[in-house]
Scaffold this active site. Structure first.
Site, mmCIF file in Angstrom:
data_model
loop_
_atom_site.group_PDB
_atom_site.id
_atom_site.type_symbol
_atom_site.label_atom_id
_atom_site.label_comp_id
_atom_site.label_asym_id
_atom_site.label_seq_id
_atom_site.Cartn_x
_atom_site.Cartn_y
_atom_site.Cartn_z
ATOM 1 N N ASP A 166 0.868 -1.170 0.000
ATOM 2 C CA ASP A 166 0.000 0.000 0.000
ATOM 3 C C ASP A 166 0.905 1.220 0.000
ATOM 4 O O ASP A 166 1.453 1.556 1.040
ATOM 5 C CB ASP A 166 -0.892 -0.044 1.259
ATOM 6 N N GLU A 194 -0.686 10.657 1.116
ATOM 7 C CA GLU A 194 -2.067 10.167 1.182
ATOM 8 C C GLU A 194 -2.377 9.708 2.600
ATOM 9 O O GLU A 194 -3.466 9.959 3.121
ATOM 10 C CB GLU A 194 -2.252 9.000 0.199
ATOM 11 N N GLU A 195 -1.382 9.063 3.220
ATOM 12 C CA GLU A 195 -1.610 8.441 4.525
ATOM 13 C C GLU A 195 -1.857 9.466 5.624
ATOM 14 O O GLU A 195 -2.331 9.120 6.703
ATOM 15 C CB GLU A 195 -0.402 7.560 4.907
ATOM 16 N N HIS A 305 -0.267 -1.926 6.257
ATOM 17 C CA HIS A 305 0.317 -0.984 7.226
ATOM 18 C C HIS A 305 1.234 -1.684 8.220
ATOM 19 O O HIS A 305 1.331 -1.303 9.393
ATOM 20 C CB HIS A 305 -0.758 -0.178 7.981
#
Lengths: 333, 342
Positions: A166, A194-195, A305
């Site tokens: 991811d 983005e995170e 993650h």
């Protein structure tokens, strides 16, 4: 390529190296490839006909750590960047370039039962780089430095394990699309942060107009015994996952139906993402400018993650096939 | 002999308690240049004998345990995930998102999975999972796995030897690769001695000191120096006693289960020879083979010297090479200068 992409570090806010790597791969295949101030990489490729424009979007950043203090004994206190559970952090290796560190706590022999059952708090944890003091540690790091998980790319059978699937898997799909010629115009936006709140995408979108947008992601896959079917979200090996909605957006139903139809007609393995939890850059892409018809396609990633996220090679291939077929047909939509 | 080189050779081997045979061969190969013969006993302990120069020397056993903590396969579920339990005192808190190797007829890589943040229920969010709730994911189906592994196969934490700052190194199983390295290095420094030397690497220490009992009865030593690891000081233990800063040298243990004369002899030699050392106090069971040796042969004068080790029983055990070197120097000097006070 996915090996190099995942093994290159780019924690949210520190994506320059991964941006330069992606740019070096993409430039030979684009009309224009620009790295902006946020380290977003925007690639533009004119189509053979060029009436329609498709935007593909994936984020380059990964979850990790940022140092907020160095103790007198040379330990590094940190904050997590992006959604990292402290439950998985004990006995993990991290790195900043060639500098290696470990995250752990006092040995189990020195704990009592309550300490052993307790999930550690982020502010109890520290990174140990082997420094003997604060001044020794300052030879290697300073406050504000980023650390990524130290995890290598491994293939076994159909399984690929790596950190940052991811969303390097989304980046890899986009780099494949850039290699071919299409009737439609293609914009590939490799966006940052983005995170931590879609900051890169928001910046990139100021200069992008498109008819369709597909967000390419890695997504949750809880495909294990003991997990009820409805909580698995996606199945590993079940094909590329099509989102209907998430916390930030509703996928454009017309585009979703087109994607499913293309998948069915071409025998491409696909599944629904069976959860509306989580979110991605669709929430900002879909509402940019006057609005863009947006959908999300995701490769199922178990243990997302974490330093050991796992995907099935075949789901990755299905993603490449579906996006290819969509681009082949986009001009005629 | 280069400490790092020995550590790297040992790091390539796996020796979960009860499954030590591969490591036995590696240690035998490393020790052959420094002794007269090496045998591996029925319990997978390695016994390296170096005869005394004058033929009637007292027997000295220098011992470091050979085994490491790990896990064992208990089953394979319908989806191909592997169920397991621990062998030795593995820290269950480290297991989610750990990497392992399952040592079947093939070495199979696996990941111990954990539910992601997006999915975790609020109740589960507050608890560390128990070992019984965890599964190893190899990417293989049940049918594919049945060709490669079986119930009862051992499992180790994956961890390559990594260098941190200075002389610090990190790996799984530095408990007791650090001790084994110190003993091999000490043996390489001892050419001739009046003592009848037994360099012993006992099995199954992590299960309850099992290998040490029979090997002590077999050898019947007059003196024994056990080399193991002790707790290194970490950020969250800096105000505790019984933990030792990495780089402090050899940690000599004192306490009722150890011989006070031999312990004092070791600290005297360290002081005289400029070897860095600290003293550890254990008022009862040391949790090491020293206890087993003293119980098996009350007449044997037993001492314990340890390498400080942070994060014991995890995949990131951390030690300082200079401490390993100080331990090996201390043991070698003690043999050369004699184990009795002048």
């Amino acid at each position: 390529m996915l090996k190099i992409l995942t093994e290159t570090d780019g924690v949210s806010g520190n994506e320059r190296a991964i941006a330069e790597l992606i740019s070096s791969y993409a430039t030979p295949f684009c009309d224009e490839c620009v790295i902006d101030n946020m380290s977003n990489v925007i690639c533009r490729k004119k189509g053979k006909k060029g009436d329609k424009t498709v935007l593909l979007c994936a984020h380059t950043d990964e979850v990790g750590f940022i140092i907020n203090k160095i103790t007198d004994d040379g330990y590094l206190k940190f904050e997590t960047v992006g959604g990292v559970e402290t439950k998985i952090l004990l006995s993990q290796k991290v790195r900043k370039g060639d500098i290696k560190g470990v995250i752990s706590l006092k040995a189990v022999h020195l704990t009592d039962k309550d300490e052993r059952d307790k999930i550690p708090e982020e502010n109890d944890l520290y990174i140990d780089i082997g420094a003997s003091s604060k001044s020794d540690a300052l030879n290697y790091v300073e406050v504000g430095d980023y650390f990524a998980f130290d995890s290598d790319y491994i293939e076994q059978g159909n399984m690929i394990k790596a950190k940052a699937l991811d969303d390097r898997v989304g980046c890899a799909i986009m780099l494949e699309m850039l290699k071919k010629e299409w009737d439609c115009n293609l914009i590939c936006a490799f966006v940052t942060c983005e995170e931590v709140g879609h900051i890169g995408a928001l910046t990139a979108l100021e200069n992008i107009s498109a008819d369709y947008a597909i967000i390419l992601e890695g997504t949750t896959c809880n495909d294990m015994c003991g997990v009820p079917d409805e909580k698995r979200v996606t199945k590993s090996g079940g094909g590329i996952a099509v989102s209907v909605m998430d916390y930030g957006s509703v996928a454009n139903p017309e585009l979703v139906n087109i994607l499913i139809k293309i998948a069915e007609e071409n025998g491409i393995n696909w599944q629904y993402k069976a959860s509306v939890r989580g979110g991605n850059d669709a929430r900002v892409v879909s509402v940019s400018k006057g609005g863009i018809k947006t959908a999300s396609l995701s490769v199922p990633c178990k243990y997302i993650h974490s330093p050991v996220s796992v995907m099935n090679k075949n789901d990755f291939k299905s993603g490449i096939e579906l996006v290819s077929k969509f681009l082949e047909n986009a001009e005629e939509l | 002999m280069d400490t790092e080189m020995i550590l790297k050779k040992l790091a390539d081997e796996c020796s979960v308690s009860g499954f030590e045979s591969g490591m036995c061969e590696t240690v035998k190969e490393l020790m052959l240049p420094f002794c007269d013969n090496v045998k591996i006993n029925r319990f997978n302990s390695v016994i390296c004998h170096k005869k005394s120069e004058n033929g009637n020397g007292k027997k000295v056993m220098i011992e470091a345990h050979l085994d490491q903590i790990g896990m064992i396969v208990t089953g394979i579920d319908e989806m191909g995930f592997v169920k397991f339990m621990s062998v030795g005192g593995i820290d269950k808190r480290i297991l989610p998102c750990s990497e392992v190797y399952i040592l079947g007829s093939e070495k199979v890589y696996g990941v111990i999975g954990s539910k992601p943040p997006h999915i975790t229920e609020n109740a589960d969010k507050n608890k560390m999972p128990d070992i019984g709730e965890l599964l190893i994911d190899t990417g293989y189906t049940k049918a594919e796995l049945n060709e490669k592994i079986s119930v009862g196969d051992s499992i180790v934490l994956k961890s390559d030897l990594v260098k941190l700052a200075g002389e610090t190194v990190c790996s799984s199983a530095l408990d007791n690769r650090a001790g084994i390295t110190a003993v091999i290095s000490a043996a390489s420094q001892i050419e001739k001695t009046e003592y009848d030397m037994y360099y012993v690497f006992a099995s199954e220490e992590e299960l309850g000191l099992h290998g040490a009992y029979p090997v002590t009865r077999e050898i019947n030593p007059d003196y024994a120096v056990i080399v193991d690891v002790t707790h290194g000081m970490t950020d969250d233990t800096k105000s505790e006693t019984g933990v030792f800063r990495l780089g402090c040298g050899a940690v000599v243990c004192k306490g009722p289960a150890l011989n006070p004369d031999l312990s004092k002899r070791l600290t005297d030699i360290a002081k005289n020879n400029g070897i860095k050392f600290e003293t550890e106090v254990v008022s009862g069971h040391s949790g090491t083979n020293a206890w087993a040796v003293q119980k098996s042969r009350g007449t044997c004068k037993t001492a314990l010297v340890s390498v400080p080790l942070k994060y014991m029983h995890t995949a990131v055990e951390t030690a300082d090479i200079s401490d390993i070197n100080e331990v090996s120097r201390l043991v070698a000097d003690a043999i050369k200068e004699g184990l009795e006070n002048a």
